[in-house]
Write an enzyme that holds these catalytic residues in place. Structure first.
Site, PDB file in Angstrom:
ATOM      1  N   TRP A 268       0.151  -1.333  -4.328  1.00 56.44           N
ATOM      2  CA  TRP A 268       1.322  -1.071  -5.182  1.00 56.44           C
ATOM      3  C   TRP A 268       1.081   0.127  -6.099  1.00 56.44           C
ATOM      4  O   TRP A 268       1.694   0.240  -7.142  1.00 56.44           O
ATOM      5  CB  TRP A 268       1.631  -2.310  -6.034  1.00 56.44           C
ATOM      6  CG  TRP A 268       2.263  -3.412  -5.257  1.00 56.44           C
ATOM      7  CD1 TRP A 268       3.605  -3.646  -5.108  1.00 56.44           C
ATOM      8  CD2 TRP A 268       1.611  -4.448  -4.513  1.00 56.44           C
ATOM      9  NE1 TRP A 268       3.810  -4.750  -4.312  1.00 56.44           N
ATOM     10  CE2 TRP A 268       2.610  -5.269  -3.933  1.00 56.44           C
ATOM     11  CE3 TRP A 268       0.279  -4.772  -4.273  1.00 56.44           C
ATOM     12  CZ2 TRP A 268       2.319  -6.382  -3.140  1.00 56.44           C
ATOM     13  CZ3 TRP A 268      -0.018  -5.876  -3.478  1.00 56.44           C
ATOM     14  CH2 TRP A 268       1.002  -6.664  -2.924  1.00 56.44           C
TER      15      TRP A 268
ATOM     16  N   HIS B 120      11.783  -9.156  -5.344  1.00 55.97           N
ATOM     17  CA  HIS B 120      10.611  -9.683  -4.654  1.00 55.97           C
ATOM     18  C   HIS B 120      11.127 -10.438  -3.427  1.00 55.97           C
ATOM     19  O   HIS B 120      12.167 -11.086  -3.495  1.00 55.97           O
ATOM     20  CB  HIS B 120       9.806 -10.604  -5.577  1.00 55.97           C
ATOM     21  CG  HIS B 120       8.598 -11.211  -4.914  1.00 55.97           C
ATOM     22  ND1 HIS B 120       7.769 -10.489  -4.079  1.00 55.97           N
ATOM     23  CD2 HIS B 120       8.088 -12.462  -4.931  1.00 55.97           C
ATOM     24  CE1 HIS B 120       6.807 -11.286  -3.631  1.00 55.97           C
ATOM     25  NE2 HIS B 120       6.983 -12.482  -4.124  1.00 55.97           N
TER      26      HIS B 120
ATOM     27  N   ASP C 175       5.082 -17.881   0.332  1.00 58.01           N
ATOM     28  CA  ASP C 175       4.988 -16.490  -0.101  1.00 58.01           C
ATOM     29  C   ASP C 175       3.622 -15.945   0.274  1.00 58.01           C
ATOM     30  O   ASP C 175       2.599 -16.434  -0.200  1.00 58.01           O
ATOM     31  CB  ASP C 175       5.207 -16.411  -1.619  1.00 58.01           C
ATOM     32  CG  ASP C 175       5.440 -14.988  -2.105  1.00 58.01           C
ATOM     33  OD1 ASP C 175       5.103 -14.035  -1.359  1.00 58.01           O
ATOM     34  OD2 ASP C 175       5.943 -14.818  -3.230  1.00 58.01           O
TER      35      ASP C 175
ATOM     36  N   TYR D 179       8.640  -0.472  -7.001  1.00 57.44           N
ATOM     37  CA  TYR D 179       9.715  -1.456  -7.158  1.00 57.44           C
ATOM     38  C   TYR D 179       9.306  -2.640  -8.040  1.00 57.44           C
ATOM     39  O   TYR D 179      10.141  -3.399  -8.498  1.00 57.44           O
ATOM     40  CB  TYR D 179      10.185  -1.956  -5.780  1.00 57.44           C
ATOM     41  CG  TYR D 179       9.221  -2.926  -5.132  1.00 57.44           C
ATOM     42  CD1 TYR D 179       9.435  -4.299  -5.193  1.00 57.44           C
ATOM     43  CD2 TYR D 179       8.075  -2.474  -4.473  1.00 57.44           C
ATOM     44  CE1 TYR D 179       8.540  -5.193  -4.616  1.00 57.44           C
ATOM     45  CE2 TYR D 179       7.181  -3.364  -3.905  1.00 57.44           C
ATOM     46  CZ  TYR D 179       7.419  -4.719  -3.979  1.00 57.44           C
ATOM     47  OH  TYR D 179       6.523  -5.598  -3.421  1.00 57.44           O
TER      48      TYR D 179
ATOM     49  N   CYS E 240       5.713  -6.587  -0.731  1.00 53.94           N
ATOM     50  CA  CYS E 240       6.229  -7.950  -0.523  1.00 53.94           C
ATOM     51  C   CYS E 240       7.072  -8.130   0.731  1.00 53.94           C
ATOM     52  O   CYS E 240       6.893  -9.093   1.476  1.00 53.94           O
ATOM     53  CB  CYS E 240       6.982  -8.433  -1.752  1.00 53.94           C
ATOM     54  SG  CYS E 240       8.517  -7.545  -2.098  1.00 53.94           S
TER      55      CYS E 240
END
Length: 688
Positions: free
Chosen positions: A233, A327, A350, A521, A269
């Site tokens: 990220w 997300h 997740d 993001y 994600c």
């Protein structure tokens, strides 16, 4: 019975078991349902035959990874059984049925004739057994057939992104039935930490979708177990592919296998969620991707996220907590015998590595009903998921010299908005927010929030960072907001208006520090783009507007592939409390167009034309077009496109030779030095 040849009736069995889309020479069937096979080499087929099925490294009856069964007159529902369908002089056709709770995976099948003494069993070959959402006895049973089609058999998906003010979407090729994907999914189970620690126990639990869902949520990220994808990220994706450049799961899973199972670089994600969708649909567990806008990452489990800003209005990257623009996670459909029927149905999984659970990066299954009712004490990871859609936000001013924190304001209605998924059978967005929580701001919603805090033992804990009553009672003298005043497009200047309103009946002097940063993001700041400060006097009960222009030339170098910018104004009001105004902006890429030139027919060439017009007044270079689409192209097509001068239009043609009829999706991704990953898709209806 030494040498037997087996006819697996691949076509009929696949049709009956909804496995026709797999392109395998091996039998692939679903549990809790009969399949037929014929074998010869038996002199007297009506002699007593015993069948043996086994899976895993050390098959045993005790672990339910081995079964032996003879011929019976009727199918038994709860165990493996075989019934003779027909016999001829040299062959016998048998229908075999597995129990609805059988372990899934690859099985060996052998047969033994009991009448000929102690002859050793003869192998009939191998087959793969999957979950069966069409069978009412299965944990994953899904009564609605259209939902089975979408959530198990559909290989194309739409993922929603952007932010709550501006939702956008892109196509994804799940490709769960392509090539070697099933074998890669089976290998994935054998590479999990659980399997490495205790293979026998791990395989014996593979009848349970909640067990496999949890294990695979860990395997899709690289943390702990050399899983499929390495997350990144940072905004810098050197040494790998940028997360936004992928258009399907197939390339990722094949790369993982080809490299000898080294993690593929890089995921964020939606990539983790899309790959987990592929794996679970492949194994037969109904699964979909869910996008939550303004998603909280509550690192310390207090159902609150804290954000810190300095006096200049810069968003400080110092808290473990964060609020992501969006997300993406998964929901899978299965029953929860461990919790009771009211918690069955959609379960949150997740695979994005955010927080450890049980010592490793995995998350779920958390019952969606438990989240809605605030039952955060139930397995698995409900507090984390509950916070993602419900946490309260606290915004603080942080003075780095003194370490002093001052609360600017708190909000309980920001988190968890426009929770979205693709519609069944259509390319539309469906809002499922009401399945996660009661209406924002309603008394019921606050009651559930209190109930959750109580279950987590938070309600009577002293909270050192909680605002004092004096801080809460002090009301701001002014209010502010950013209004958009022009197109939100990469390549165009960004025009905003800061609107400040004086809420009091005396004039107020305000010092405003403004910043704009490019972010990923997750709203992690990456580069400063712009800053400015103004001092203004606001007359009583009046509002003033201050136009802000950020030229394309100023932000172009700093933009990440997410095209996101956070604009902040920290207003210091003389004699009053500070007011924080902020807005997250997602810029749209220019558009790209696909035309199919003529009718798409099976095994016939058809031309496709992709056009793009350079919207900016400088040349763009390093242009590359990528295309993929199941049953339309084999693998991924990559075409280099010549540089485009300012305003110039490019047209790129290529050929498809479709090899299956029906509605297919062609996905295209165009990149150049100034624009990253311009995506679009087109439905191509292939006829005979």
């Amino acid at each position: 019975l030494s040498s037997l040849s087996t006819n697996w009736h691949l076509k009929e069995n696949a049709r009956d078991h909804h496995t026709s889309k797999f392109s395998s020479k091996e039998l692939i069937v679903r549990r809790g349902q009969t399949f037929i096979l014929t074998f010869n080499g038996t002199e007297h087929p009506e002699q007593n035959l015993t069948f043996i099925v086994e899976t895993g490294p050390k098959p045993s009856k005790l672990a339910k990874t081995q079964a032996t069964f003879g011929i019976s007159s009727t199918v038994t529902k709860e165990s493996w059984s075989a019934v003779v369908q027909s016999t001829s002089s040299s062959s016998v056709t048998i229908s075999i049925s597995s129990p609805p709770n059988a372990v899934i995976g690859r099985y060996k099948l052998s047969v033994q004739s009991t009448s000929s003494g102690s002859s050793s069993p003869a192998s009939l070959g191998t087959f793969v057994l999957l979950f069966n959402p069409w069978s009412s006895g299965d944990d994953v049973f899904m009564p609605n057939k259209a939902e089975c089609e979408e959530y198990v058999l559909e290989e194309f998906g739409i993922i929603f992104a952007g932010n709550k003010n501006h939702i956008n979407s892109f196509g994804w090729n799940f490709g769960q039935f392509q090539g070697d994907i099933l074998n890669i999914c089976l290998s994935m189970m054998d590479r999990s930490l659980n399997y490495r620690q205790d293979p026998v126990t791990d395989v014996s639990h593979r009848n349970d979708p909640k067990y496999l869902g949890r294990v695979l949520s860990a395997m899709v990220n690289a943390n702990d177990d050399q899983g499929v994808l390495l997350g990144n990220w940072s905004g810098n994706y050197d040494g790998g592919k940028s997360p936004s450049s992928w258009t399907g799961s197939g390339e990722i899973l094949h790369n993982w296998k080809k490299s000898g199972f080294k993690p593929v670089r890089y995921g964020q994600c939606w990539v983790f969620a899309a790959v987990l969708t592929t794996v679970l649909r492949c194994l037969g567990i109904p699964t979909r991707t869910i996008t939550n806008f303004s998603s909280a990452h509550d690192a310390d489990g207090n159902l609150r996220v804290d954000e810190f800003y300095d006096a200049d209005g810069n968003h400080l990257d110092r808290a473990a907590d964060s609020i992501w623009n969006f997300h993406v996670w998964n929901e899978s459909w299965f029953s929860r015998s461990d919790l009771g029927p009211s918690y069955s149905g959609w379960q949150v999984l997740d695979a994005t590595p955010q927080e450890e659970s049980g010592g490793i990066y995995q998350c779920g299954p958390a019952s969606r009903n438990a989240i809605k009712e605030g039952d955060v004490d139930l397995d698995y990871d409900c507090p984390f998921v509950f916070a993602e859609v419900n946490a309260d936000c606290m915004y603080w001013n942080y003075d780095s010299t003194t370490g002093k924190k001052t609360l600017i304001f708190s909000k309980s209605t920001i988190i968890g908005q426009s929770i979205s998924t693709k519609a069944v059978g259509r390319d539309d967005r469906v809002d499922v927010t009401n399945d996660y929580k009661y209406e924002e701001g309603s008394t019921k919603e606050r009651e559930i929030f209190k109930k959750a805090r109580k279950k987590l033992g938070l309600e009577d804990k002293f909270d050192p960072t909680a605002p004092t009553s004096q801080e809460i009672d002090q009301k701001p003298d002014i209010s502010g907001k950013f209004k958009v005043d022009g197109p939100l497009e990469v390549g165009k200047n960004l025009s905003l208006i800061l609107v400040l309103a004086n809420l009091q009946s005396d004039a107020k002097t305000v010092h405003v520090n403004m910043t704009a940063w490019s972010t990923v993001y997750t709203r992690r700041p990456v580069h400063e783009i712009w800053k400015d400060s103004i001092s203004v006097t606001l007359p009583p009960k009046e509002e003033k507007q201050f136009p802000i222009k950020i030229p394309y030339t100023e932000y172009q170098q700093q933009l990440t592939t997410d095209n996101t910018i956070q604009v902040t104004a920290l207003c210091h009001v003389e004699g009053g409390i500070q007011v924080l105004v902020q807005r997250d902006i997602t810029l749209d890429n220019p558009s790209i167009d696909i035309q199919v030139l003529g009718e798409a027919k099976v095994n016939k060439e058809v031309d496709v034309e992709v056009t793009f017009t350079n919207p900016i007044d400088v040349e763009v270079t390093d242009c590359v077009l990528q295309a993929e689409g199941n049953d339309l192209l084999r693998g991924i097509l990559e075409i280099e496109v010549p540089p485009l001068k300012a305003g110039e239009k490019s047209s790129t043609k290529f050929k498809l030779i479709p090899f299956e009829t029906g509605p297919k999706h062609l996905l295209v991704n165009f990149s150049c030095d100034k624009f990253a990953d311009i995506k679009t898709f087109k439905m191509v209806n292939v006829v005979d």
